[in-house]
Design an enzyme around this catalytic site. Structure first.
Site, mmCIF file in Angstrom:
data_model
loop_
_atom_site.group_PDB
_atom_site.id
_atom_site.type_symbol
_atom_site.label_atom_id
_atom_site.label_comp_id
_atom_site.label_asym_id
_atom_site.label_seq_id
_atom_site.Cartn_x
_atom_site.Cartn_y
_atom_site.Cartn_z
ATOM 1 N N ASP A 1 -78.642 -24.739 -10.114
ATOM 2 C CA ASP A 1 -79.626 -25.912 -10.025
ATOM 3 C C ASP A 1 -78.819 -27.098 -9.759
ATOM 4 O O ASP A 1 -78.688 -27.922 -10.973
ATOM 5 C CB ASP A 1 -80.561 -25.776 -11.179
ATOM 6 C CG ASP A 1 -81.100 -24.366 -11.161
ATOM 7 O OD1 ASP A 1 -81.146 -23.628 -10.233
ATOM 8 O OD2 ASP A 1 -81.792 -24.326 -12.244
ATOM 9 N N ASP B 1 -9.354 3.422 -1.552
ATOM 10 C CA ASP B 1 -10.159 3.744 -0.317
ATOM 11 C C ASP B 1 -11.516 4.316 -0.637
ATOM 12 O O ASP B 1 -11.540 5.592 -0.405
ATOM 13 C CB ASP B 1 -9.197 4.642 0.588
ATOM 14 C CG ASP B 1 -7.894 4.040 1.032
ATOM 15 O OD1 ASP B 1 -7.793 2.750 0.915
ATOM 16 O OD2 ASP B 1 -7.046 4.794 1.375
ATOM 17 N N GLU C 1 -78.721 -15.394 -18.263
ATOM 18 C CA GLU C 1 -77.610 -15.836 -19.092
ATOM 19 C C GLU C 1 -77.555 -14.919 -20.414
ATOM 20 O O GLU C 1 -76.273 -14.745 -20.965
ATOM 21 C CB GLU C 1 -77.522 -17.175 -19.236
ATOM 22 C CG GLU C 1 -77.078 -18.048 -17.826
ATOM 23 C CD GLU C 1 -78.191 -18.032 -16.834
ATOM 24 O OE1 GLU C 1 -78.134 -17.929 -15.774
ATOM 25 O OE2 GLU C 1 -79.490 -18.187 -17.309
ATOM 26 N N ASP D 1 -82.566 -14.191 -11.730
ATOM 27 C CA ASP D 1 -82.408 -15.408 -12.179
ATOM 28 C C ASP D 1 -82.694 -15.294 -13.879
ATOM 29 O O ASP D 1 -83.019 -14.424 -14.356
ATOM 30 C CB ASP D 1 -83.536 -16.571 -11.701
ATOM 31 C CG ASP D 1 -83.090 -17.913 -11.766
ATOM 32 O OD1 ASP D 1 -81.862 -18.274 -12.146
ATOM 33 O OD2 ASP D 1 -83.840 -18.934 -11.591
ATOM 34 N N ASP E 1 0.985 -1.087 -0.011
ATOM 35 C CA ASP E 1 0.053 -0.064 0.030
ATOM 36 C C ASP E 1 0.875 1.189 -0.063
ATOM 37 O O ASP E 1 2.133 1.091 0.440
ATOM 38 C CB ASP E 1 -0.818 -0.122 1.277
ATOM 39 C CG ASP E 1 -1.941 0.866 1.164
ATOM 40 O OD1 ASP E 1 -2.162 1.517 0.277
ATOM 41 O OD2 ASP E 1 -2.784 1.240 2.408
#
Length: 1769
Positions: free
Chosen positions: A1441, A591, A1338, A1335, A492
């Site tokens: 049903d 560093d 659909e 009911d 170093d």
């Protein structure tokens, strides 16, 4: 007047005055107009020519005043052009053509050419110019060119490089380059021969060559420049915008600036184009310099001494250029194997005890690490070659312990030798011996050691360029190694660094310490933080050799290691470096700071040092300076695990940061261990890369552009990197991010998984692969040079892996063996594997596994010893599971039909796989453009007209793909016609107006793939691909759209409404149709609802879900690939994906988009009774009376269509004329009433029927297109004045008595108004009701399409492709409307019923809910048979049903769980069955199960027996009463759960896997369910059984009936279940609010509350209570509610009030508190703290053995709207 005559003198004066005037005017013009200081029109050599304004390219200006802020005076003095600009970045003063040299006497030489250069007469810049210089060129190799410019008369300093030798010729022929030397002025151009591109061109600026200032500029042909250093560049590619980079080695912390750092590296590289052609430039010069980069681009070198010595490298790829450079300066050292392991270090551990603790805890945490490092704190007073015998007592023994554990020890040494004595007063012998040998750097006199200051105090500096110093250094290292047996050296401070400026004496005022030009180095002082520039070393003056100090020290240290560790490689790590240092040492990036930015910048630093020839490089992991954070360190450890040099190191005074410091089981430790284990698994690969770096100069950590140079995206990528050619590393570099966006180069990539010792073979697109493997003993020096190693090459082609040993001279290595081979990217199944040693018999190998989903072949249990060659062969076949049907049509496929479609035919006898299937190589759409943005992706697709596929309907030519990143956990991807608008679903969703996701936080990545087109979605956290349409068969035709996706596992749930036999879908070639139809549930019969939504589990345990927003008829096919195929007959593809990652969270995310489930009124959670077939009011009243007499709790009574006159909506029949009075009566007793309404309005009435007439007036009915004619149908309403024959079948009755009916078009605004009016009139004028049951929506019809059974559009009713639906050949209009009828959306636009059929029920739900609430003023409830996504916001659903059959019980659980996913949690089945006579045991078990349906209703058909609970016998009534009392007791908990999903989404009826998804057993369970998180129901659903088999998840569970811990968890168990008993369990850790039951909720709400406190293993529990008045609209939204949270902590129960918007003391009184699982210690006392008072409650039960404590607080008038605390001891 006569003309005056001037004398000669006068004439002379006049001329002189004129000249002066002209000059004055010119000067004024210069100042006023900023015209050049040099005359523009003169050609004088002393002045030169400046450009006109029109010709002044500011980016080409070469700065003439680089040393200071420019002024015009200096500019004029230097003879340059002065043109100020509007900012100071652009040079104001720049060179004209009056500077530089002219070439003379150009001649050829043995090495190239030579020329003399003579300086052009011009002002000097920095003085001491050389009037004559020489240029020498050398064609050293075909791709390496050198030229140097030097003084022909006097020797100048040249770098004494220890590897680069003089070139003596001959000149290379067949060079890749041509060289042009221009003469006036001199310039040198290097051109690539192949394309005549000029790579290096100095004619752009003048050559300046003075004694201490050398300048040369070159124009570059590319903006993509990489290299030079050492600096923080932040980005790998250089910023060309007027940047100055000083180069002069310096001890300085890296930062966000241009400071010169530790290394001196002058090499840079440029990529030229996408062919890969590249070149590099290297200046061999060690003097202080700066390199200036400007946008043209032009690079200008400004150097303070030496010579100009350039090397230029040409390559066909960037990698070749780097290899050539490294071959010049010296190939990198081959590291020891252990060098590649993880290292731990810290500056100032303080003592050896601390170091021991760090090693211990990291070993204990199982952190792989090879090396412990100590910084200067191990030394005595920071003196080299000493150790502190007090603080580091026992250091030699510690090192031996490391060695005994297979670990290494590395010490630091600084090149700063103290001149002071040892701590004990003795001489410092290392200093003394060095002084005797004269090894120090000297002052300018050449004899006096220069004294500076470093860590030990006053120091001298070894001169590593001196042979005597090398000897001294090696000897000192050996002496110290005999004390402390270190394994490597870290050098170093070798820039060289000093803490005082120059020396203890200061520095002399001379031209070395104060040169005429100082580069832009830190402090602008040459000797700042280093030695005086006039100090002397063996190689030369510090002024010249300063930047070589670290280089020379590395060379000396390598020689020292050779002496200390004979024949071993050891380890050397250096901070300062020069070109060629990598031959001797590794480097770390200095560093750094603990910051996210510096972590990111470390990648650029690492990649640059890969170019510089120092591949063993890395940064200080977690940062050196400043305190790190857990998150930063965790992410840095992940990145640092893939630094070639991997070391965690930080500075004194900052927090410790080794992995184990954060905790043995911390997230950081677990993450670090995981990624370091990957590193260690890959070390053979990494070691091989270093072999290739050492042998050939290849890079290890590699920038993308080295491999993918044909993609310009790779030229700028620097947040990812490669190991070699094969491993892509994508770290997280942003704080708070849990996802990372990555650039994926165009290649085949696989997610990495750890593998035992063996091979990972990643196949390319052409199913080939290559690789190699180097192996030696890992530490002996020069094994490669001596041939002591094993080397393998690997290649794959034609399903054969050749493992070829090309070199085997390492006998010890033959004990190792390849044990596993993993082959990635095999698209076909593998049936057989054979293994053979070369020239030996072939053997079959049975230990292998092929995963088709991941396309991975794993071959294990191998024993392929190193040193031998082998061949592995696998046989593949195209799996039937990979077939995608090409003929899903209704008619049977044949070979001819199949081939007509352009598909493949192959008959199968034993499998359900298709015989007609798509070819894999067909690509019907090509991707023309793809655009990625921060918010999504767009792509354009074009139909390939030459596609040989011929699917139903006409192809759409141009498609647009849109991907939107709506949220971090939700995205949308949509494919539609780019030119013509197609129908899109008009259902609003809750998605952000603009995407809110962020790149950092997204859970997913999306890629649009080409060839063939596909969309892939990958979960970032696991890398799992969760959507992959890269499959054959993609079709987008007008009436046929098909897309397939692979599934991440076989676990997929959802799609409806269809009766399923299990909650998990069966993937064994099943197709399910979706199209709303009046179809009683049955296997594969499409039924009432339409929900194209699924949830999938991934093998890692994550969950995601997908909605296809499309309302056209469709079917989905599941196959064991695993894969899913959608086929839709219209609309577009509009997918929404939710990433979870848990099943419950994925469901909540879906509900957030479709709307949270409706909040039902409290009473609707009560039990309900209905039947179709009540003959009159008396029968209804009889049921009511029987139920009351039997004391069976129930809240709601219904009537079906029987109550109507002839089944007409909004009427009451004669037999029910007293029904309104009955309803009023029971409502007065707290009961509620619900009526049915059908969307079928009779048009055949002979008497006024307001519903129809007002409907006609408001134009509400569905009509034929372009017509005012109603499309008539027949449903339940009968004709007037017709006698009904009940003996007729339904079909016979249709013809005999059914009226024509019209269907309201609920999309119309007018229809909603009409519907509300009819409901309001009925409520106000005929009878009251509390809820509506809708009911037949659909919509259902008893005729096909219309009353004539004939529709008008063949292609709509019989589309080209007919999905796999019930009555598939009878047309879409079967038992419903004609598909061509017209409906009108709320915006007035027209749509076909073909498109919106499946929305009919959805369109009715909200108008019905709105009308109900407006009419009643209460919350109410709507029950709808037909549903679509989002309907759950307004309605519940019953499962239709069903049949009185045992098989229907578990199917009801499946149905409820599916509708929980669909966002309709208020659901349930008809208890005891609708069709057929129920029977006693069946109905009993169904009552037990149905008591825990959210929607709990017993209902059956006409002409069957009564099946209400009171209709059987007393025993049945008692059983029903008991189980319904349990339901009513738990209603506060149930109601709270309903609130939770209303507020947050999610499930009430919850599959076990939603809570226990980590237990794979739960993924298949559907015969049990949870209410919320805490209440488990395990019903009996088999005839004659008195036991039930169920799974107990891994938690603490209590028997609800006894309160006892069942002591079973994580396993299946058989429970006793007598006929009148249902198994119910409460989960530990939860608190359930309860209430004493009553006959209905009106009375139960007035009873005492109770708490069930079920403790977990730690005696902790939590729960909550939501409470409001039960019927007011929007209490949650209006804050009109009460909310409390309950907490158990050991022996203390507390409540916390979260909301007090509703208080009713009559409903919230607390009675008993049941604590289950409290522990087996007896309780001696209980205290209640309430409203500031303390009470002693009565202990009802205290049984330590069962751990039950029951407390009664009823005497104290405790109301839950105040906090409570109960404590026992």
């Amino acid at each position: 007047m006569a003309r005056k005559k001037f004398s000669g003198l006068e004439l002379s004066l006049i001329v002189l005055f004129a000249i002066v005037t002209i000059i004055a005017i010119a000067l004024i013009a210069v100042l006023a107009t900023k015209t050049p200081a040099v005359e523009q029109i003169t050609d004088s050599p002393a002045l030169g020519r400046c450009p006109t304004d029109q010709n002044d390219n500011i980016n080409e200006r070469i700065n003439c005043i680089p040393d200071q802020f420019p002024t015009q005076a200096i500019c004029i003095q230097r003879g340059c052009c002065w043109k100020p600009w509007n900012n100071s970045i652009i040079p104001w003063c720049f060179f004209a053509q009056n500077h530089g040299y002219n070439s003379q006497r150009i001649s050829n030489t043995n090495t190239g050419r030579e020329a003399q250069l003579e300086r052009i007469n011009s002002p000097t810049i920095f003085g001491r110019d050389l009037n004559v210089v020489r240029v020498i060129t050398e064609n050293q190799t075909p791709n390496r060119f050198r030229f140097k410019i030097t003084d022909p008369s006097n020797s100048r300093y040249e770098v004494p490089h220890q590897h680069v030798k003089s070139f003596v010729g001959p000149a290379a022929s067949d060079t890749l380059y041509d060289v042009v030397i221009t003469e006036a002025p001199f310039g040198i151009q290097v051109l690539r021969k192949s394309n005549r591109k000029v790579l290096f061109d100095t004619t752009v600026g003048p050559l300046v060559f003075s004694d201490q200032y050398l300048q040369i500029s070159t124009r570059l042909p590319s903006d993509y420049m990489y290299g030079i250093g050492e600096h923080i560049h932040k980005r790998f590619r250089h910023d060309l915008y007027w940047k100055t980079w000083p180069i002069f080695t310096r001890d300085e912390l890296p930062g966000d600036n241009n400071h010169n750092l530790y290394g001196h590296q002058t090499f840079f590289m440029c990529i030229e184009d996408t062919s890969g052609k590249s070149f590099g430039v290297f200046l061999m010069n060690s003097n202080a310099m700066e390199i200036f980069i400007q946008p043209t681009p032009i690079v200008t070198y400004r150097v303070t001494g030496g010579i100009l010595d350039f090397y230029i490298f040409l390559g066909d790829t960037p990698a070749q250029v780097v290899q050539q450079f490294q071959q010049l300066i010296g190939l990198p050292a081959m590291p020891a194997y252990w060098n590649l392991g993880f290292q731990l270090s810290r500056w100032n551990y303080g003592s050896l005890d601390v170091v021991r603790e760090v090693v211990r805890r990291n070993r204990e945490a199982r952190i792989p690490f090879d090396t412990q490092v100590t910084d200067i704190d191990y030394m005595e007073d920071k003196k080299d070659f000493t150790y502190d015998t007090v603080k580091f007592q026992g250091l030699p023994e510690f090192v031996n312990d490391l060695h005994n554990h297979g670990q290494k020890y590395v010490i630091i040494l600084d090149p700063a030798i103290s001149i002071n004595k040892r701590a004990n007063g003795a001489n410092y012998e290392s200093y003394d011996r060095g002084t005797e040998m004269h090894v120090w750097v000297n002052e300018s006199d050449g004899t006096t050691p220069v004294i500076g200051e470093v860590w030990p105090g006053l120091t001298v500096y070894p001169d590593f360029t001196s042979p005597q110093c090398e000897e001294w250094w090696a000897d000192e290292c050996l002496r110290f190694h005999q004390q402390v047996p270190f394994d490597g050296l870290w050098i170093d401070m070798n820039e060289v660094s000093s803490f005082i400026q120059g020396s203890r004496k200061g520095c002399e005022d001379n031209r070395w310490n104060y040169p005429p030009f100082t580069p832009d180095i830190l402090d602008k002082l040459m000797y700042s933080k280093t030695l005086c520039m006039d100090t002397v070393q063996h190689w030369g003056r510090q002024y010249d050799v300063h930047s070589l100090y670290g280089y020379s020290m590395a060379i000396a240290t390598e020689k020292a290691i050779q002496r200390v560790l004979p024949n071993k490689r050891g380890f050397i790590l250096t901070r300062s470096n020069f070109a060629g240092t990598g031959k001797h040492a590794a480097h770390w990036l200095g560093d750094n700071t603990a910051s996210w930015e510096q972590m990111e910048w470390s990648i650029t630093g690492m990649l640059e040092y890969s170019l510089f020839g120092i591949p063993l490089v890395g940064a200080d992991i977690c940062g050196f300076v400043a305190d790190t954070t857990e998150e930063l360190c965790r992410r840095w450890m992940q990145l640092g695990a893939f630094y070639p040099f991997s070391r965690n190191h930080n500075a004194e005074t900052y927090m410790e940061q080794d992995p184990a410091y954060f905790g043995q089981n911390s997230l950081l430790v677990n993450s670090s261990r995981h990624y370091l284990n990957i590193r260690y698994t890959l070390l053979p690969f990494l070691y091989t890369l270093f072999y290739k770096a050492h042998r050939y100069g290849e890079t290890v950590a590699r920038p993308f552009l080295h491999e993918f140079y044909d993609d310009t995206n790779s030229w700028i990528e620097d947040t990812q990197f490669l190991w070699g050619p094969a491993l892509l590393i994508t770290p997280v570099l942003r704080q708070g991010a849990n996802v990372v966006s990555a650039y994926i180069p165009d290649a085949t990539w696989y997610d990495y998984e750890t593998n035992p010792l063996g091979l990972i073979v990643a196949l390319n697109d052409d199913n080939t692969a290559i690789g190699d493997f180097f192996w030696d003993d890992g530490e002996t020096k020069d094994t490669i040079e001596n041939g002591n190693y094993i080397f393998y090459t690997f290649s794959v082609s034609n399903n054969t892996l050749s493992i070829t040993c090309t070199h085997s001279s390492f006998p010890e290595g033959t004990n190792l063996a390849f044990e596993t081979i993993k082959v990635l990217g095999l698209s076909n199944s593998v049936t057989q594997v054979t293994v053979a040693e070369v020239n030996q018999a072939v053997t079959s190998h049975t230990s292998f596994n092929y995963d088709a989903s991941s396309q991975v072949l794993l071959i294990d249990n191998l024993k392929l010893n190193l040193g031998k060659s082998f061949t592995i062969v696998w046989d593949q076949f195209f799996s039937e599971n990979e077939r995608f049907t090409c003929y899903p049509d209704a008619d049977e496929a044949s070979e001819q039909k199949c081939r007509n479609r352009g598909c493949l035919w192959n008959q199968i006898s034993l499998s359900r796989a298709p015989e007609c299937y798509f070819p894999r190589d067909v690509d019907p759409y090509s991707v023309s453009t793809v655009q990625y943005s921060s918010t999504g992706i767009t792509a354009d697709l074009q139909f390939n007209g030459n596609s040989r596929l011929n699917m139903p309907s006409e192809p759409i030519s141009n498609l647009r793909v849109e991907v939107k990143y709506h949220k971090d956990d939700m995205l949308q991807f949509k494919i539609y016609d780019a030119q013509k608008k197609r129908y899109e679903v008009p259902v609003p969703l809750n998605v952000p107006a603009t995407p809110t996701s962020t790149y950092e936080n997204r859970l997913y990545d999306v890629e649009v793939r080409k060839n063939p087109f596909a969309i892939q979605i990958r979960r970032r956290s696991t890398g799992r691909v969760i959507w992959d349409s890269h499959l054959p068969g993609f079709t987008f035709n007008d009436q046929f759209i098909q897309i397939s996706t692979r599934l991440p596992s076989e676990y997929i749930y959802g799609f409806g409404e269809v009766e399923h036999t299990a909650f998990k879908r069966d993937l064994n070639w099943h197709t399910w149709g979706m199209f709303t139809r009046d179809q009683p549930p049955g296997y594969k019969l499409n039924s009432y609802g339409f929900h194209p939504y699924y949830m999938a589990l991934e093998n890692e345990g994550n969950a995601h879900s997908v909605l296809l927003l499309n309302s056209n008829a469709m079917d989905v096919t599941f196959q064991p690939t695993p894969a899913l195929t959608y086929r839709i007959i219209g609309g577009i593809l509009d997918f929404y994906m939710f990433l979870g990652p848990t099943p419950e969270v994925a469901t909540q995310q879906y509900h957030e988009v479709i709307g949270h489930p409706v909040m039902p009124p409290y009473w609707s959670l009560g039990f309900q009774l209905c039947r179709y077939g009540y003959r009159n009011t008396s029968q209804v009243e009889e049921v009511f009376n029987d139920m009351v007499a039997a004391r069976i709790p129930y809240d709601v009574q219904y009537t079906d269509i029987d109550y109507m006159e002839r089944q007409l909506d909004f009427t009451i029949g004669d037999e029910f004329r007293d029904l309104p009075q009955f309803v009023d009566k029971i409502r007065a007793q707290g009961m509620k009433y619900i009526i049915i309404l059908d969307p079928a309005i009779s048009g055949n009435e002979t008497e006024p029927y307001p519903a129809f007439t007002r409907g006609q007036e408001k134009d509400v009915f569905v009509k034929w297109p372009n017509s005012n004619d109603i499309c008539w149908a027949k449903v339940w309403p009968d004709l007037p004045n017709v006698t009904i024959d009940e003996s007729l079948t339904e079909d016979e009755a249709v013809n005999a008595s059914r009226a024509h009916v019209a269907f309201p078009d609920f999309f119309r605004r007018s229809t909603a108004e009409w519907w509300e009016k009819e409901i309001e009139d009925f409520y106000n004028n005929q009878m009251k009701f509390d809820g509506l049951w809708i009911d037949m929506n659909e919509p259902s019809s008893f005729v096909n399409g219309t009353t004539t059974n004939q529709c008008r559009n063949e292609s709509l009713n019989y589309p080209p492709y007919f999905p796999e639906l019930t009555k598939r050949t009878d047309g879409l209009h079967f038992r419903t409307m004609c598909m061509e009828t017209e409906q009108i959306l709320s915006d007035g636009s027209s749509v076909l019923h073909y498109d919106v059929h499946n929305l009919y029920g959805w369109s009715q739900v909200k108008p019905t809910y709105d009308a109900l609430q407006k009419v009643t003023g209460k919350r109410g409830i709507v029950i709808s048979r037909s549903t679509f996504p989002t309907a759950g916001q307004w309605a519940g659903h019953w499962l239709g049903d069903n049949y009185a059959e045992w098989t229907n019980l578990d199917k009801s659980i499946i149905g409820m769980m599916e509708f929980s996913l669909f966002g309709i949690s208020y659901s349930g089945a008809d208890i005891c069955g609708f069709f057929n006579n129920s029977e006693y045991e069946l109905c009993a078990r169904w009552m037990q199960l149905g008591a825990f349906y959210p929607y709990s209703r017993n209902h059956n058909i006409a002409f069957t027996r009564r099946q209400d609970p009171a209709s059987w016998n007393e025993t049945f009534s008692t059983m029903s009463r008991n189980v319904l009392n349990i339901r009513y007791t738990l209603l506060p908990y149930f109601y709270t759960q309903m609130h939770e999903i209303h507020a947050h989404g999610g499930t009430v009826i919850r599959p076990l896997m939603h809570e226990f998804f980590n237990e794979r057993e739960t993924w298949d369970i559907f015969k049990q369910f949870l209410w919320g998180p805490a209440f488990m129901v395990t019903p009996v659903m088999e005839f004659g059984s008195d036991r039930v088999y169920g799974y107990v998840p891994n938690a603490r569970w209590f028997d609800y009936h006894t309160g006892s811990d069942i002591h079973i968890r994580g396993q299946f168990n058989t429970f006793a279940a007598p006929w009148d008993y249902i198994n119910l369990h409460v989960r530990g850790g939860h608190i359930l609010p309860c209430q004493q039951p009553a006959n209905n909720t009106f009375y139960s709400r007035q009873n005492f509350m109770e708490l069930i406190v079920a403790a977990d293993d730690n005696q902790m529990a939590q729960g909550s209570l939501f409470w409001d008045d039960g019927d007011t609209i929007g209490t949650y939204e209006k804050d009109m509610y009460f909310m409390a949270q309950f907490n158990l902590n050991k022996t203390t129960l507390t409540s916390t009030i979260l909301k007090s918007g509703y208080v009713n003391e009559n409903e919230m009184k607390l009675g008993t508190v049941k604590i289950w699982g409290k522990g087996n210690s007896p309780v001696n006392s209980v205290t209640l703290n309430y409203k500031g008072n303390t009470y002693t409650p009565l202990i009802i039960e205290n049984t330590p053995a069962n751990e039950i404590l029951i407390i009664d607080v009823s005497p104290f008038n405790v109301v839950l709207h105040n906090p409570i605390e109960i404590h026992w001891s």
